[in-house]
Scaffold this motif. Sequence first.
Motif, short mmCIF file in Angstrom:
data_model
loop_
_atom_site.label_atom_id
_atom_site.label_comp_id
_atom_site.label_asym_id
_atom_site.label_seq_id
_atom_site.Cartn_x
_atom_site.Cartn_y
_atom_site.Cartn_z
N ALA A 1 122.96 -61.33 43.56
CA ALA A 1 122.21 -60.67 44.63
C ALA A 1 121.38 -61.86 45.33
O ALA A 1 120.77 -62.54 44.85
N GLN B 1 123.29 -49.39 47.71
CA GLN B 1 122.68 -49.41 46.31
C GLN B 1 122.79 -48.02 45.71
O GLN B 1 122.16 -47.06 46.43
N GLN C 1 117.88 -57.33 47.59
CA GLN C 1 117.61 -55.91 47.27
C GLN C 1 116.62 -55.25 48.47
O GLN C 1 115.53 -55.90 48.54
N VAL D 1 122.26 -53.63 48.80
CA VAL D 1 121.98 -54.92 48.05
C VAL D 1 123.02 -55.71 48.69
O VAL D 1 124.15 -55.39 49.16
N CYS D 2 122.57 -57.05 48.84
CA CYS D 2 123.51 -58.20 49.72
C CYS D 2 123.78 -59.15 48.05
O CYS D 2 123.01 -59.52 47.52
N ASP E 1 118.72 -47.45 49.95
CA ASP E 1 118.93 -48.84 49.41
C ASP E 1 120.08 -49.74 49.60
O ASP E 1 121.05 -49.09 49.56
N ARG F 1 111.46 -55.04 50.15
CA ARG F 1 112.06 -55.33 49.07
C ARG F 1 111.98 -54.38 47.96
O ARG F 1 110.91 -53.74 47.87
N ARG F 2 113.00 -54.16 47.15
CA ARG F 2 112.97 -53.43 45.96
C ARG F 2 112.55 -54.17 44.76
O ARG F 2 113.16 -55.29 44.55
#
Length: 105
Positions: free
Chosen positions: A94, A71, A41, A86-87, A84, A34-35
């Motif tokens: 997000a 991302q 993210q 992102v959903c 990266d 995870r970010r």
Amino acid sequence: KVHSPFWIAGKVLGTQTTPTVVASKGRVGFSVSRRNAGAGQYIITFDSNHPDGADYTILLTQQGTGNIKVQQFTGITPRAAGFDVVCFNNTFEATNFDFYVAVLA
């Protein structure tokens, strides 16, 4: 022996507390994290740098209604070692989703 057309390809369980790669195919493996502990993210990291540097083709799809994207903003762009993701849900928040990822070799 036929080489895979994919640098990486697989399925990520992004809905888990710790995201996990549950299927991995391709020429090299990859990992996910995870970010900043942010919902939806993710950081995809290749086991070996891509031979084309940061200029490769990325394919993504998520299990769920919404959108998934690479991302990209200042300091977070695709790189030889990974990229990266992102959903988003259908209201563009997000959100954690399971997803599929592939990068062409």
